[in-house]
Design a protein around this motif. Structure first.
Motif, PDB file in Angstrom:
ATOM      1  N   GLU A   1      42.479  42.472  29.601  1.00  0.00           N
ATOM      2  CA  GLU A   1      43.151  40.952  29.037  1.00  0.00           C
ATOM      3  C   GLU A   1      44.416  40.782  29.756  1.00  0.00           C
ATOM      4  O   GLU A   1      44.500  39.599  30.235  1.00  0.00           O
ATOM      5  CB  GLU A   1      43.385  41.022  27.592  1.00  0.00           C
ATOM      6  CG  GLU A   1      43.655  39.897  27.000  1.00  0.00           C
ATOM      7  CD  GLU A   1      43.796  39.852  25.409  1.00  0.00           C
ATOM      8  OE1 GLU A   1      44.806  39.316  25.125  1.00  0.00           O
ATOM      9  OE2 GLU A   1      43.177  40.759  24.910  1.00  0.00           O
ATOM     10  N   ASP A   2      45.221  41.699  30.007  1.00  0.00           N
ATOM     11  CA  ASP A   2      46.601  41.288  30.567  1.00  0.00           C
ATOM     12  C   ASP A   2      46.463  41.328  32.100  1.00  0.00           C
ATOM     13  O   ASP A   2      47.599  40.683  32.753  1.00  0.00           O
ATOM     14  CB  ASP A   2      47.582  42.245  30.153  1.00  0.00           C
ATOM     15  CG  ASP A   2      47.216  43.710  30.785  1.00  0.00           C
ATOM     16  OD1 ASP A   2      45.994  43.954  30.801  1.00  0.00           O
ATOM     17  OD2 ASP A   2      48.092  44.615  30.833  1.00  0.00           O
ATOM     18  N   MET A   3      45.257  41.519  32.502  1.00  0.00           N
ATOM     19  CA  MET A   3      45.187  41.300  34.120  1.00  0.00           C
ATOM     20  C   MET A   3      44.459  40.098  34.557  1.00  0.00           C
ATOM     21  O   MET A   3      44.386  39.795  35.885  1.00  0.00           O
ATOM     22  CB  MET A   3      44.372  42.581  34.692  1.00  0.00           C
ATOM     23  CG  MET A   3      45.132  43.764  34.681  1.00  0.00           C
ATOM     24  SD  MET A   3      46.846  43.644  35.513  1.00  0.00           S
ATOM     25  CE  MET A   3      46.165  43.972  37.149  1.00  0.00           C
ATOM     26  N   VAL A   4      43.651  39.466  33.739  1.00  0.00           N
ATOM     27  CA  VAL A   4      42.819  38.212  33.886  1.00  0.00           C
ATOM     28  C   VAL A   4      43.824  37.121  34.462  1.00  0.00           C
ATOM     29  O   VAL A   4      43.167  36.400  35.473  1.00  0.00           O
ATOM     30  CB  VAL A   4      42.146  37.808  32.608  1.00  0.00           C
ATOM     31  CG1 VAL A   4      41.446  36.443  32.920  1.00  0.00           C
ATOM     32  CG2 VAL A   4      41.166  38.944  32.261  1.00  0.00           C
TER      33      VAL A   4
ATOM     34  N   TYR B   1      45.973  37.059  36.603  1.00  0.00           N
ATOM     35  CA  TYR B   1      46.302  37.324  38.139  1.00  0.00           C
ATOM     36  C   TYR B   1      45.260  36.591  39.082  1.00  0.00           C
ATOM     37  O   TYR B   1      45.359  36.754  40.185  1.00  0.00           O
ATOM     38  CB  TYR B   1      46.255  38.934  38.410  1.00  0.00           C
ATOM     39  CG  TYR B   1      47.640  39.476  38.015  1.00  0.00           C
ATOM     40  CD1 TYR B   1      48.860  39.674  38.835  1.00  0.00           C
ATOM     41  CD2 TYR B   1      47.971  39.865  36.478  1.00  0.00           C
ATOM     42  CE1 TYR B   1      49.967  40.390  38.219  1.00  0.00           C
ATOM     43  CE2 TYR B   1      48.941  40.255  36.055  1.00  0.00           C
ATOM     44  CZ  TYR B   1      50.071  40.436  36.930  1.00  0.00           C
ATOM     45  OH  TYR B   1      51.146  40.845  36.485  1.00  0.00           O
ATOM     46  N   LEU B   2      43.798  36.469  38.499  1.00  0.00           N
ATOM     47  CA  LEU B   2      42.870  36.100  39.236  1.00  0.00           C
ATOM     48  C   LEU B   2      42.304  34.325  38.983  1.00  0.00           C
ATOM     49  O   LEU B   2      42.433  34.158  38.050  1.00  0.00           O
ATOM     50  CB  LEU B   2      41.809  37.115  39.160  1.00  0.00           C
ATOM     51  CG  LEU B   2      41.872  38.413  39.628  1.00  0.00           C
ATOM     52  CD1 LEU B   2      40.570  39.291  39.207  1.00  0.00           C
ATOM     53  CD2 LEU B   2      42.345  38.326  41.081  1.00  0.00           C
ATOM     54  N   PRO B   3      41.862  33.934  40.044  1.00  0.00           N
ATOM     55  CA  PRO B   3      41.358  32.345  39.794  1.00  0.00           C
ATOM     56  C   PRO B   3      39.843  32.466  39.062  1.00  0.00           C
ATOM     57  O   PRO B   3      39.778  31.405  38.357  1.00  0.00           O
ATOM     58  CB  PRO B   3      41.320  31.972  41.085  1.00  0.00           C
ATOM     59  CG  PRO B   3      41.073  33.192  42.067  1.00  0.00           C
ATOM     60  CD  PRO B   3      41.997  34.114  41.443  1.00  0.00           C
ATOM     61  N   SER B   4      39.413  33.351  38.996  1.00  0.00           N
ATOM     62  CA  SER B   4      38.035  33.612  38.309  1.00  0.00           C
ATOM     63  C   SER B   4      37.905  35.058  38.017  1.00  0.00           C
ATOM     64  O   SER B   4      38.248  35.781  38.560  1.00  0.00           O
ATOM     65  CB  SER B   4      37.071  32.992  39.136  1.00  0.00           C
ATOM     66  OG  SER B   4      36.866  33.600  40.321  1.00  0.00           O
TER      67      SER B   4
END
Length: 173
Positions: free
Chosen positions: A82-85, A87-90
């Motif tokens: 959840e806390d890394m999502v 960082y990415l565009p998809s």
């Protein structure tokens, strides 16, 4: 368009030269995608290596410490947290438009292949920086991206300080 010959001319002669498709077939079956030909050609030629003391590439036939399949499994788990999502565009994954993690850098970046939306769409490279929730989409194939990296161009992962003379690689042991 980038060619393997141009990459080899900059990086040096490959030594791994893997020819058995079995590890790729097994890994691709597990993840449900077929990796792009240029990525496979480069990884098959060089194996699990560190380029310019910075960029890590791994082969699916590598041993447990440097296995592309093992690294992808761990990275997918990390990037789906959840806390890394943010960082990415998809999302990270193997579905169309998702990002498949394929390489990392000692300087904290992760390199992804963006899964094409359709058969006629090209694979693209996305680089995420771990020190900030920033990412960059590179409208190029993996081979084109690696060639630009080896030339010292700004492709989010920079080489100038790591390879001031010329690009080089070392096998991961």
């Amino acid at each position: 368009m980038a060619t393997f010959a141009e990459i080899r001319a900059l990086l040096g002669e490959s030594r791994f030269n893997w020819a058995d498709p079995a590890p790729w077939i097994e890994m691709e079956r597990e993840f449900g995608i077929e990796f792009p030909a240029d990525f496979r050609e480069i990884v098959d030629a060089y194996g699990s290596v560190q380029i310019n003391n910075q960029l890590y590439l791994e082969h699916p036939a590598g041993h447990l410490l440097h296995s592309l399949g093992e690294s992808i499994r761990g990275d997918l788990e990390l990037w789906r947290e959840e806390d890394m999502v943010e960082y990415l565009p998809s999302p990270a994954g193997a579905n169309p438009g998702e990002l498949m993690p394929v390489a990392t850098a000692a300087t904290g970046e992760s390199v992804f292949l963006r899964v094409p939306d359709g058969f006629s769409s090209p694979w693209r490279v996305v680089v995420a920086e771990l020190d900030s929730p920033a990412w960059t989409l590179h409208e190029m194939t993996f081979g084109e991206w690696l060639l630009a990296y080896l030339r010292g161009e700004d492709v989010t992962v920079c080489t100038r300080n790591f390879a001031p003379g010329r690009p080089f690689f070392e096998p991961l042991s």
